[in-house]
Design a protein around this motif. Structure first.
Motif, PDB file in Angstrom:
ATOM      1  N   ALA A 194       0.627  -1.630   0.291  1.00  0.00           N
ATOM      2  CA  ALA A 194       0.129  -0.026   0.147  1.00  0.00           C
ATOM      3  C   ALA A 194       1.001   1.283  -0.109  1.00  0.00           C
ATOM      4  O   ALA A 194       0.368   2.364  -0.960  1.00  0.00           O
ATOM      5  CB  ALA A 194      -0.415   0.065   1.859  1.00  0.00           C
ATOM      6  N   GLU A 195       2.350   1.370   1.154  1.00  0.00           N
ATOM      7  CA  GLU A 195       3.180   2.340   0.790  1.00  0.00           C
ATOM      8  C   GLU A 195       4.190   2.510  -0.041  1.00  0.00           C
ATOM      9  O   GLU A 195       3.902   3.540  -0.349  1.00  0.00           O
ATOM     10  CB  GLU A 195       3.475   2.660   2.300  1.00  0.00           C
ATOM     11  N   ALA A 244      -7.309  -9.950  -2.139  1.00  0.00           N
ATOM     12  CA  ALA A 244      -6.520 -10.204  -2.581  1.00  0.00           C
ATOM     13  C   ALA A 244      -5.210  -9.328  -2.676  1.00  0.00           C
ATOM     14  O   ALA A 244      -5.590  -7.804  -2.469  1.00  0.00           O
ATOM     15  CB  ALA A 244      -6.477 -10.973  -3.483  1.00  0.00           C
ATOM     16  N   PRO A 245      -3.906  -9.570  -2.065  1.00  0.00           N
ATOM     17  CA  PRO A 245      -3.032  -8.745  -2.308  1.00  0.00           C
ATOM     18  C   PRO A 245      -3.488  -7.813  -3.894  1.00  0.00           C
ATOM     19  O   PRO A 245      -3.165  -6.017  -3.442  1.00  0.00           O
ATOM     20  CB  PRO A 245      -1.550  -9.742  -2.623  1.00  0.00           C
ATOM     21  N   LYS A 285      -5.226  -2.102  -6.625  1.00  0.00           N
ATOM     22  CA  LYS A 285      -5.804  -2.164  -7.799  1.00  0.00           C
ATOM     23  C   LYS A 285      -6.749  -1.334  -6.955  1.00  0.00           C
ATOM     24  O   LYS A 285      -6.572  -0.156  -7.152  1.00  0.00           O
ATOM     25  CB  LYS A 285      -7.173  -3.044  -8.275  1.00  0.00           C
ATOM     26  N   LYS A 286      -7.137  -0.942  -6.289  1.00  0.00           N
ATOM     27  CA  LYS A 286      -7.516  -0.254  -5.171  1.00  0.00           C
ATOM     28  C   LYS A 286      -7.317   0.885  -4.946  1.00  0.00           C
ATOM     29  O   LYS A 286      -7.931   2.379  -5.233  1.00  0.00           O
ATOM     30  CB  LYS A 286      -8.462  -0.287  -3.805  1.00  0.00           C
ATOM     31  N   LYS A 287      -6.062   0.877  -4.716  1.00  0.00           N
ATOM     32  CA  LYS A 287      -5.035   1.977  -4.251  1.00  0.00           C
ATOM     33  C   LYS A 287      -4.760   3.033  -5.486  1.00  0.00           C
ATOM     34  O   LYS A 287      -4.854   4.021  -5.618  1.00  0.00           O
ATOM     35  CB  LYS A 287      -3.736   1.484  -3.743  1.00  0.00           C
TER      36      LYS A 287
END
Length: 272
Positions: free
Chosen positions: A229-230, A261-262, A267-269
């Motif tokens: 995420a970061e 899932a990873p 994709k969301k980020k």
């Protein structure tokens, strides 16, 4: 040379091995490692090193080491000598070798560059048997020769080689937070922190308020979430370094913990 030989620090005859190495290891005996060709990336919980052709190190016993299999191309070859405690005790008694103080605490202890060491390595093919090991009739002689060379070149190595003590009791919190990514069993973690398995589990519960197995999985997954995420890293880039056996196991555990899932997290980020 056997292409399926695995690098093992469990002792035994000196060997020449190619690229099929065990990626993660507990080192139970001091190990002299020489890179014959190619390069290999290693990690010991504190630092990352890239070992290249002609590099050689003394690897300390009772340490955790990870070898990056992706860094070892088809041309990567190495030879290693495992100095078992029984041999070292016999050598010390024979040569009356006194321990010298050393400032090195690293897992991979650098050895002073001297031409005699590469010359010794170049002599070894004359003593190899068909499997790439030093023939038994010459093994003790060549081990002793190498040890004499190392100690003449760097006398302070005696303080490392002739230390026969077991790991003492150390801070569990500090050790586990530094080494949680190593995929080794609880008995090994207990040994390295100077505890019996029962004492390790008891102390662990008191400090972390969780069982060791549960904490290890959650800690690795939390670190994975942060890296994805970061730090914009990919699942394929991180799963191995975080102690997961394969990508599918990592993805299953990640989804079970975070509900997605990873790949879905990435994709969301990107949609934000």
């Amino acid at each position: 040379m056997d292409q399926n030989t695995r690098l093992s620090a469990a002792g035994g005859p000196a060997q020449r091995v190619s690229t099929s190495i065990a990626p993660e290891q507990f080192v139970p005996d001091h190990l002299f490692l020489y890179i014959l060709a190619g390069e290999l990336r290693v990690y010991d919980g504190s630092q990352r090193l890239t070992l290249r052709t002609g590099d050689y190190y003394l690897v300390r016993k009772n340490r955790l080491v990870r070898y990056d299999p992706a860094s070892a191309g088809a041309d990567c070859e190495m030879t290693f000598f495992c100095f078992e405690e029984k041999f070292l005790q016999s050598f010390q008694a024979k040569h009356q070798t006194a321990a010298k103080k050393t400032r090195h605490s690293d897992t991979f202890v650098p050895i002073n560059q001297q031409e005699i060491i590469p010359a010794f390595i170049r002599s070894l093919p004359h003593y190899w048997d068909a499997s790439g090991k030093i023939a038994d009739v010459f093994a003790d002689v060549k081990y002793e020769e190498l040890l004499l060379i190392l100690l003449q070149n760097q006398p302070e190595l005696a303080d490392i080689l002739f230390d026969y003590g077991l790991p003492g009791k150390i801070s569990l919190d500090k050790f586990m937070n530094r080494n949680f990514t190593f995929n080794v069993g609880l008995p090994r973690f207990a040994f390295l922190t100077g505890r019996s398995l029962s004492a390790f589990k008891r102390d662990f519960q008191a400090i972390f308020n969780q069982t060791p197995s549960r904490w290890l999985v959650q800690k690795r997954l939390q670190e994975a979430y942060f890296l994805l995420a970061e730090k914009n890293q990919k699942p394929s880039e991180i799963y191995f370094d975080l102690g997961f056996k394969d990508l599918s196991h990592f993805s299953f555990a990640f989804k079970n913990r975070f509900g997605l899932a990873p790949s879905a997290l990435i994709k969301k980020k990107h949609m934000k």
